[in-house]
Design an enzyme around this catalytic site. Structure first.
Site: not given
Length: 768
Positions: A159-160, A162-163, A232, A275, A278, A280, A293
């Site tokens: 799905l994604g 990140g860092g 989800y 953090d 938008p 998140n 997140d």
């Protein structure tokens, strides 16, 4: 396998040794941690720290830790309490609560969270065969292809990315539901900070049960991989929504209101998000908001932060100034409120409030520059919404909303058309904020600046230019003033006095001599006397004016020369029965016209004689008509302050109809009024008037020729020569006597002239 591990060389890499340890834990082939450490004494201390970190993470479970009592804290999944309600969803949606690879998650800054690489395309562009780190593989090995079984979860698609994490869409077999599974991107090679941050996020989110916060179901470790599963959500994140265009103002307010209520719930349970942005904020197909997140979350009831002071934690465009300055240890719920204001700004304008060309430039701007007004970017925004945003984006935490709920309440009032509680900044505060951005002001205040606004740069350039130009102007002004001081007027206007009076006679004689010497036209203007002369001289109508001593005062008047003495003449009509000053009580007395020095002198004399209240009325009339008026309607007495030997007085006394009345105590009067002095009108002053041989005792004053302080030097110098060069004005006080006067506010040229006379007199005295 344990025997093989115990015979490993001391030169083995620490990462490989710990990876082997974790793999042995997964397979159950390790029996004693201490035995394992004894086999690697050169790495024992470092390995023990890694093992302790693993134990620490195992304690994050809300259910209390391992369920089977084994020595491996990761042998069993760690689950949340069974009463946590998780809605079951059907089907496999095409988009979900993903971390969009293009979102600003890649901008997250913090210890152990490197910047993510750029991605292009939609989530579907992410390689489904992305490496899934395995405990028995090195970092460069190729992971298994999706779908992949992770215990009870079957990972279906990415799905994604990140860092630090990868988020998969997964199916949880036992509950037959779709969930999102997040795993550490670097797998078993993750450092302690990464692992701690990962489980901080899981623990923080798991503490929270709110309809607008993405719920965490389970977290733990499988096959050497740290993971947690969460709710989800089918929909898009706010960043993707506003990248297509700004939201309508009220819709933006609704979204941020719901986020604020969710964050207030987190704050009330001791969790700071740190953090908020938008990316998140997820919006499902029912337009419900979900916050996700919590990777940088901090627990306020314990030091659970994964970063220390000096690290900028958050996303630059949306972090609070105290975060941008690296003061992560000072972050409070006010920091999240700042981020909420930044999200509201972005939702209305499609851009963050503060933007820099680089990450460092953005951090400097966030830390030191005030955020722009909402309506400076979006002119159509409501004023109340602008005030709400400005309240959130205050630089000082104490100036922001007290709590996230206060923000949510104000947004609700805005949505209902009610008056909001926030108030706009005062004009003085706005001006101060504007000046604080001027580079030189910021430097003096010790603030760092970057990309200073154009208006402040222009202002500073103007100030710097003025710092060079003003001295030149001042020098030019001095030169110009000197030229004015050394320039003779094109026309000289001199005040006189009453027609036929001594002032007028002296001024006419002066003007004739001055015009003869300088060839400059001179004009004499009749006036009402001393006080009239003073006012018109100050107004610039005259260049020179004769004025009695009583009126020579103020900062702008300067004495050119003493002219002559004036005596107070108390004149009594013959046959009036007035033989002494006491007889003046109850009488009508003629005095000079309003604005004349003669009238002022008369008032001072009557005051000293204590007759001021008993004499009424005081008659004003031209002196020339005094003796021509019928005695029945005229005054029997007059007080005239005029030069000794005046033609007017001479004529009145020679007609044998008037006589002079002495003032017996002139010294006492002079003591009460220092501008007056005792004097005697001698008999020879008025021939044929039959004055006593000893004269008539009275008081007198002095008349001066006066100018303004800025009178040109050549004019004063020429005037002095006109006064003292032969022929002299009749009755003029001699120059040598004038030079002895002290305490007078002489014009600079006059002072120099008299000082020179004094010096010459002293030299002459020495020579004799």
């Amino acid at each position: 396998m344990v025997e093989d591990l115990m015979t490993q060389s001391n030169e083995d890499d620490l990462d490989e040794i710990f990876a082997l340890y974790l793999s042995a834990c997964d397979t159950g082939e390790i029996t004693s941690r201490e035995d394992f450490l004894r086999q690697h004494p050169e790495h024992a201390d470092q390995l023990r720290e890694l093992m302790d970190a693993a134990d620490l993470i195992g304690t994050f479970s809300l259910s209390g830790g391992p369920t089977d009592g084994s020595s491996d804290p990761w042998a069993n999944p760690i689950t949340l309490p069974s009463d946590l309600e998780v809605p079951k969803e059907e089907g496999l949606p095409s988009t979900a609560s993903q971390l969009d690879p293009r979102s600003d998650l890649a901008d997250t800054i913090g210890v152990g969270s490197p910047l993510n690489q750029e991605f292009s395309g939609d989530v579907s562009d992410v390689d489904p065969n992305i490496t899934l780190p395995m405990s028995n593989r090195s970092q460069g090995d190729t992971g298994p292809s999706l779908p992949f079984d992770l215990g009870d979860y079957q990972l279906l698609k990415v799905l994604g990315v990140g860092g630090m994490g990868v988020v998969y869409l997964a199916k949880q077999r036992e509950l037959d539901r779709l969930v999102a599974v997040k795993m550490i991107r670097s797998g078993i090679l993750a450092g302690q900070d990464e692992v701690k941050r990962f489980y901080t996020e899981a623990k923080a989110a798991a503490k929270l049960r709110h309809p607008n916060i993405v719920a965490v179901h389970q977290f733990g470790r499988r096959a050497g991989h740290h993971f947690f599963s969460m709710q989800y959500v089918e929909g898009e994140d706010l960043q993707k929504v506003i990248s297509k265009g700004p939201l309508e103002a009220k819709r933006a307010a609704e979204v941020v209101r719901d986020v604020a209520m969710a964050i207030h719930h987190a704050h009330s349970r001791g969790v700071l998000h740190r953090d908020l942005k938008p990316g998140n904020v997820l919006i499902d197909h029912s337009d419900q908001v979900h916050v996700t997140d919590f990777g940088l979350a901090k627990h306020t009831d314990a030091d659970s932060s994964v970063t220390g002071s000096g690290a900028a934690v958050g996303t630059p465009h949306y972090m609070a100034p105290e975060q941008a300055l690296g003061h992560s240890d000072r972050v409070t719920h006010h920091s999240d409120i700042y981020s909420l204001g930044a999200i509201l700004f972005a939702a209305v304008t499609s851009r963050p409030p503060i933007v820099g060309d680089t990450v460092m430039q953005t951090l400097l701007k966030v830390a030191h520059q005030p955020a722009p007004n909402l309506r400076s970017v979006c002119a159509d925004a409501d004023s109340d919404l602008e005030v709400i945003v400005a309240k959130c984006l205050e630089k000082q935490p104490k100036d922001r909303y007290k709590t996230a709920k206060h923000l949510a309440d104000d947004l609700q009032r805005y949505l209902q058309g009610q008056s909001i509680h926030a108030r706009s900044r005062s004009r003085a505060r706005k001006v101060a904020d504007w000046f604080a951005q001027v580079p030189i002001v910021a430097a003096i205040a010790g603030r760092q600046t970057s990309d200073t606004p154009l208006g402040q740069r222009r202002f500073q350039n103007g100030v710097l230019a003025a710092s060079f130009v003003i001295p030149l102007l001042l020098v030019g002004g001095v030169i110009w003033q000197e030229s004015v001081n050394n320039a003779m007027p094109a026309r000289v206007r001199i005040a006189g006095g009453l027609p036929g009076g001594l002032y007028t006679r002296a001024s006419v004689q002066l003007s004739q001599t001055l015009q003869s010497q300088t060839s400059v036209p001179c004009e004499v203007v009749s006036t009402n006397g001393t006080w009239d002369n003073r006012e018109r001289l100050l107004a610039g109508e005259f260049d020179l004016a004769p004025i009695q001593a009583t009126a020579v005062n103020g900062e702008t008047l300067r004495v050119v020369a003493p002219l002559f003495y004036e005596a107070v003449h108390v004149i009594i009509r013959d046959g009036s029965g007035i033989d002494s000053v006491e007889d003046l009580a109850g009488q009508s007395i003629a005095v000079g016209p309003h604005g004349s020095g003669s009238r002022r002198a008369a008032e001072m004399v009557l005051e000293s004689l204590e007759l001021s209240e008993t004499i009424s009325p005081r008659i004003e009339m031209p002196w020339q008509t005094l003796q021509e008026t019928d005695p029945k309607v005229s005054a029997d007495a007059a007080i005239i302050c005029i030069g000794v030997g005046s033609d007017l007085v001479q004529h009145m006394l020679s007609e044998r109809q008037w006589h002079l009345l002495p003032l017996p105590d002139g010294v006492s009067i002079a003591l009460q009024h220092p501008t007056l002095h005792a004097m005697t009108i001698k008999a020879q002053a008025y021939p044929g008037a039959s004055l006593p041989p000893t004269g008539v005792h009275t008081v007198g004053t002095t008349s001066f020729l006066v100018c303004r302080e800025d009178a040109p030097d050549p004019l004063i110098e020429s005037t002095l020569h006109s006064l003292y060069d032969e022929p002299n004005i009749i009755g003029l006080i001699p120059a040598r006597q004038a030079a002895e006067w002290q305490g007078l506010a002489f014009h600079r040229i006059s002072r120099r002239y008299y000082d020179q006379l004094e010096s010459e007199a002293q030299k002459a005295s020495v020579a004799d």
